[in-house]
Design an enzyme around this catalytic site. Sequence first.
Site, mmCIF file in Angstrom:
data_model
loop_
_atom_site.group_PDB
_atom_site.id
_atom_site.type_symbol
_atom_site.label_atom_id
_atom_site.label_comp_id
_atom_site.label_asym_id
_atom_site.label_seq_id
_atom_site.Cartn_x
_atom_site.Cartn_y
_atom_site.Cartn_z
ATOM 1 N N HIS A 130 0.875 -1.184 0.000
ATOM 2 C CA HIS A 130 0.000 0.000 0.000
ATOM 3 C C HIS A 130 0.911 1.232 0.000
ATOM 4 C CE1 HIS A 130 -3.821 -2.188 1.048
ATOM 5 N NE2 HIS A 130 -2.905 -3.104 1.352
ATOM 6 N N GLN A 175 -10.790 0.891 0.464
ATOM 7 C CA GLN A 175 -10.415 0.599 1.864
ATOM 8 C C GLN A 175 -11.601 0.646 2.841
ATOM 9 O OE1 GLN A 175 -6.915 0.497 3.789
ATOM 10 N NE2 GLN A 175 -8.534 -0.480 4.946
ATOM 11 N N HIS A 234 -8.955 -7.712 -1.667
ATOM 12 C CA HIS A 234 -8.699 -8.036 -0.265
ATOM 13 C C HIS A 234 -9.856 -8.929 0.178
ATOM 14 C CE1 HIS A 234 -5.671 -4.940 -0.241
ATOM 15 N NE2 HIS A 234 -5.429 -5.106 1.046
ATOM 16 N N GLU A 255 -9.995 -11.066 5.051
ATOM 17 C CA GLU A 255 -8.862 -10.737 5.938
ATOM 18 C C GLU A 255 -9.414 -10.578 7.354
ATOM 19 O OE1 GLU A 255 -6.695 -7.135 5.144
ATOM 20 O OE2 GLU A 255 -5.064 -7.696 6.494
ATOM 21 N N ASP A 289 2.957 -5.680 1.961
ATOM 22 C CA ASP A 289 1.722 -5.084 2.481
ATOM 23 C C ASP A 289 1.943 -3.687 3.067
ATOM 24 O OD1 ASP A 289 -1.012 -5.067 2.819
ATOM 25 O OD2 ASP A 289 -1.026 -6.300 4.620
HETATM 26 FE FE FE2 Z 1 -3.384 -5.255 2.006
#
Ligand code: FE2
Length: 436
Positions: free
Chosen positions: A68, A161, A219, A222, A318
């Site tokens: 990121h 996000q 994603h 998670e 990450d």
């Molecule tokens: Fe990630």
Amino acid sequence: MTRESMDTVTPIVIRNARLLERERPVNIRIEGGIITRISEEPLTAEGAEVYDADGGLASPPLVDPHIHLDAVLTEGFPQANMTGTLIEGIQRWSERKPYLTPDDVAGRAEEALRWHMVHGVLAIRTHVDVSDPSLTALKTLLTLRERMKPWLTLQIVAFPQDGIFCTPRGPELLEEAVRLGADAVGGIPHYEWTREDGLRDVELAFDLARRYQRAVDIHCDETDDDHSRFLETVANCTRLYHLQGRVTASHTTAMGSYNDAYAFKLLRLLARAQVHIVANPLDNIVLQGRFDTYPKRRGMTRVKELIEAGVTVAAGHDSIMDPWYPLGSGNQVFVASMLAHVGHLTGRAQLPWVWRSITEAGATVMELPKYGIREGAPASLVVFCEPTIVDVLRLMSRPRWVFSHGRLLAETVPAVSTVLWEDERLPVTFLRKDAP
Ligand code: FE2
């Protein structure tokens, strides 16, 4: 940074380098940005710069398929994550976002890319938060992607996000990011408010990928919640949308909590749909398991079982010093080492998988067409001081030389260690002399 024309670049000969697939060391000649010769016999070095690898490992460039870059190096401002938890990390990032400007994003991302370069990482896929209505970070990184092309491959994933359907104008922002030029469509189904919205999250990502002809990198799951099962939807959509080989599910940590019967079914679905998985062992070993008392789960997807089922598994960095993970330096060998430890992958048969997770598997995820060290391929490669992947993983050393398209890009002077032993100064190399 600028680059001169290929015609004026001095040829290079790398002597005495070890390749993974060969028993004996080789010499490599590079001209015009291309590997023109690989031979166990001596090569003419006339008119060339010569680099003596001294038996060190030469590898294709390392790959970081998941970072990121919009968040790197933001740790501590305006407030640090005092608990180290995922939830506080999301809160701290939301407090940091109002300070994002093009100069701020570009400055931090460029710094992190230089760290990657020194570690031999020349292909990077970054997720960029597109929950921000101004899309400042996305636009900045799209510009950076073009500027970096002479040195490294940068791919951008439009990453919602804050969730697509719990963010004002979430679907429009995601589509706008794709329309502006993101390479892949992201999603975050487990973070949507309801399971139904999670399903819509995945379906929208696939719909945009089909309409704009992009890859998918979601994603996915998670969480330690074993009821978070969007990965099966990703696999099924991959089949229905005919996107086999173009879809990646990142993190997928809930897989570590599924029961074995369900995991067995899922492994077959993923392999048949050719969905790739990216594990992120640095963040997930510290962010997952936070609701557990003891024993604590490892927060890791089923790497060993996925690979045995024929699924491509790569490993990403990450975070580098961001609200979720305050450590890291762009060193993919550190990531691989963490994967080996957390994933129970230290067997002699498994360490090559670990190396593959930061090289070929990452290249597969990023769909890099000319990856590898062979005659006729672009001369992008990394030379380590150590002779084997086990030694590189063990010592987590930086490469001595990093070449990109036929030119030296980064260099690290090897450390020299000695010990004063019974009045004698003895060299210490940390290498076994009797390796089997
Ligand atoms: Fe990630």
